[in-house]
Design a protein around this motif. Structure first.
Motif, PDB file in Angstrom:
ATOM      1  N   LEU A 104       0.840  -1.195   0.000  1.00 37.15           N
ATOM      2  CA  LEU A 104       0.000   0.000   0.000  1.00 37.15           C
ATOM      3  C   LEU A 104       0.872   1.242   0.000  1.00 37.15           C
ATOM      4  N   GLN A 105       0.543   2.159  -0.881  1.00 38.14           N
ATOM      5  CA  GLN A 105       1.272   3.412  -0.962  1.00 38.14           C
ATOM      6  C   GLN A 105       0.305   4.561  -0.800  1.00 38.14           C
ATOM      7  N   LEU A 106       0.811   5.675  -0.398  1.00 37.61           N
ATOM      8  CA  LEU A 106      -0.015   6.863  -0.175  1.00 37.61           C
ATOM      9  C   LEU A 106      -0.799   7.228  -1.432  1.00 37.61           C
ATOM     10  N   THR A 107      -0.146   7.161  -2.582  1.00 35.79           N
ATOM     11  CA  THR A 107      -0.818   7.551  -3.817  1.00 35.79           C
ATOM     12  C   THR A 107      -1.981   6.621  -4.142  1.00 35.79           C
ATOM     13  N   MET A 108      -1.820   5.331  -3.907  1.00 33.30           N
ATOM     14  CA  MET A 108      -2.874   4.354  -4.181  1.00 33.30           C
ATOM     15  C   MET A 108      -4.078   4.591  -3.270  1.00 33.30           C
ATOM     16  N   VAL A 109      -3.815   4.786  -2.001  1.00 36.79           N
ATOM     17  CA  VAL A 109      -4.885   4.984  -1.024  1.00 36.79           C
ATOM     18  C   VAL A 109      -5.625   6.294  -1.294  1.00 36.79           C
ATOM     19  N   MET A 110      -4.871   7.356  -1.574  1.00 38.52           N
ATOM     20  CA  MET A 110      -5.509   8.658  -1.794  1.00 38.52           C
ATOM     21  C   MET A 110      -6.333   8.669  -3.075  1.00 38.52           C
ATOM     22  N   SER A 111      -5.887   7.965  -4.092  1.00 35.22           N
ATOM     23  CA  SER A 111      -6.654   7.886  -5.324  1.00 35.22           C
ATOM     24  C   SER A 111      -7.978   7.165  -5.083  1.00 35.22           C
ATOM     25  N   GLY A 112      -7.922   6.059  -4.380  1.00 34.64           N
ATOM     26  CA  GLY A 112      -9.144   5.326  -4.063  1.00 34.64           C
ATOM     27  C   GLY A 112     -10.091   6.129  -3.196  1.00 34.64           C
ATOM     28  N   LEU A 113      -9.542   6.808  -2.180  1.00 32.98           N
ATOM     29  CA  LEU A 113     -10.382   7.632  -1.301  1.00 32.98           C
ATOM     30  C   LEU A 113     -11.015   8.800  -2.044  1.00 32.98           C
ATOM     31  N   HIS A 114     -10.295   9.363  -3.000  1.00 38.82           N
ATOM     32  CA  HIS A 114     -10.857  10.474  -3.771  1.00 38.82           C
ATOM     33  C   HIS A 114     -12.087  10.001  -4.547  1.00 38.82           C
ATOM     34  N   ARG A 115     -11.999   8.832  -5.131  1.00 42.52           N
ATOM     35  CA  ARG A 115     -13.135   8.280  -5.874  1.00 42.52           C
ATOM     36  C   ARG A 115     -14.287   7.937  -4.938  1.00 42.52           C
ATOM     37  N   VAL A 116     -13.971   7.304  -3.812  1.00 45.53           N
ATOM     38  CA  VAL A 116     -15.012   6.891  -2.861  1.00 45.53           C
ATOM     39  C   VAL A 116     -15.726   8.109  -2.275  1.00 45.53           C
ATOM     40  N   THR A 117     -14.969   9.141  -1.903  1.00 39.72           N
ATOM     41  CA  THR A 117     -15.614  10.332  -1.336  1.00 39.72           C
ATOM     42  C   THR A 117     -16.471  11.031  -2.377  1.00 39.72           C
ATOM     43  N   GLY A 118     -16.033  11.028  -3.631  1.00 40.06           N
ATOM     44  CA  GLY A 118     -16.845  11.629  -4.690  1.00 40.06           C
ATOM     45  C   GLY A 118     -18.161  10.896  -4.872  1.00 40.06           C
ATOM     46  N   VAL A 119     -18.114   9.578  -4.889  1.00 42.91           N
ATOM     47  CA  VAL A 119     -19.336   8.783  -5.031  1.00 42.91           C
ATOM     48  C   VAL A 119     -20.230   8.956  -3.803  1.00 42.91           C
ATOM     49  N   PHE A 120     -19.630   8.963  -2.620  1.00 45.08           N
ATOM     50  CA  PHE A 120     -20.381   9.127  -1.372  1.00 45.08           C
ATOM     51  C   PHE A 120     -21.139  10.456  -1.359  1.00 45.08           C
ATOM     52  N   MET A 121     -20.447  11.527  -1.695  1.00 48.24           N
ATOM     53  CA  MET A 121     -21.097  12.847  -1.667  1.00 48.24           C
ATOM     54  C   MET A 121     -22.126  12.987  -2.778  1.00 48.24           C
ATOM     55  N   ALA A 122     -21.841  12.470  -3.957  1.00 44.68           N
ATOM     56  CA  ALA A 122     -22.801  12.535  -5.060  1.00 44.68           C
ATOM     57  C   ALA A 122     -24.061  11.738  -4.721  1.00 44.68           C
ATOM     58  N   SER A 123     -23.887  10.581  -4.086  1.00 34.55           N
ATOM     59  CA  SER A 123     -25.039   9.768  -3.690  1.00 34.55           C
ATOM     60  C   SER A 123     -25.890  10.483  -2.654  1.00 34.55           C
ATOM     61  N   GLY A 124     -25.239  11.113  -1.686  1.00 39.30           N
ATOM     62  CA  GLY A 124     -25.977  11.868  -0.670  1.00 39.30           C
ATOM     63  C   GLY A 124     -26.734  13.037  -1.276  1.00 39.30           C
ATOM     64  N   PHE A 125     -26.088  13.748  -2.173  1.00 39.12           N
ATOM     65  CA  PHE A 125     -26.743  14.871  -2.839  1.00 39.12           C
ATOM     66  C   PHE A 125     -27.932  14.387  -3.661  1.00 39.12           C
ATOM     67  N   TYR A 126     -27.742  13.301  -4.393  1.00 39.50           N
ATOM     68  CA  TYR A 126     -28.804  12.745  -5.227  1.00 39.50           C
ATOM     69  C   TYR A 126     -29.984  12.281  -4.355  1.00 39.50           C
ATOM     70  N   ALA A 127     -29.692  11.607  -3.236  1.00 40.92           N
ATOM     71  CA  ALA A 127     -30.754  11.127  -2.340  1.00 40.92           C
ATOM     72  C   ALA A 127     -31.531  12.298  -1.744  1.00 40.92           C
ATOM     73  N   LEU A 128     -30.827  13.339  -1.320  1.00 43.06           N
ATOM     74  CA  LEU A 128     -31.498  14.501  -0.740  1.00 43.06           C
ATOM     75  C   LEU A 128     -32.348  15.219  -1.785  1.00 43.06           C
TER      76      LEU A 128
END
Length: 147
Positions: free
Chosen positions: A36-60
């Motif tokens: 595991l490297q910082l770049t790998m983890v941060m890339s995955g988290l960036h995608r996950v947070t984007g999907v999480f926030m978009a889903s919340g916005f869409y649900a609201l």
């Protein structure tokens, strides 16, 4: 001379042979071989947070639309009243669940914009900006959660 004979196998027998062969194959190492490297983890988290926030916005948004169509009292005042009645620990957990992904995604987006300008593209620069994003996320995420 040996004689060669063929046997007509049923579909079930063919499946059993395939399953037996697959059990003997080595499995692909996939992600287990990578450290595991910082770049790998941060890339995955960036995608996950984007999907999480978009889903919340869409649900609201869908909730507001459905409530207006179905004449259900669902508006900002109702949400504020419901949130005010929650225990403090639940309020903090809800605020943290919204604040940290938002702050991380925002700062990591700025990091990507910096890269788009051709800056900080060395390994040292990528890690430096990664640590800065992590620190800023901790600071501003905590600020939004507790204040």
């Amino acid at each position: 001379m040996r004689s060669i004979s063929t046997v007509k196998a049923s579909h079930e027998q063919e499946q059993e042979v395939l399953v037996a062969q697959r059990k003997n194959r080595p499995t692909s190492p996939h992600l287990t071989i990578y450290q595991l490297q910082l770049t790998m983890v941060m890339s995955g988290l960036h995608r996950v947070t984007g999907v999480f926030m978009a889903s919340g916005f869409y649900a609201l948004t869908c909730g507001y639309a459905a409530a207006s169509i179905l004449s259900i009292p669902f508006d900002a005042a109702t949400l504020v009243g419901a949130f005010a009645g929650l225990p403090v620990a639940v309020k903090l957990a809800a605020k943290a669940a919204m604040a940290y992904p938002f702050v991380y995604h925002a700062f990591n987006g700025v990091r990507h914009i910096i890269w788009d300008f051709g800056k900080e593209l060395t390994i040292k620069g990528v890690y430096r900006t990664g640590y800065v994003v992590t620190a800023l996320t901790a600071i501003f995420g905590s600020y939004l959660t507790f204040f």
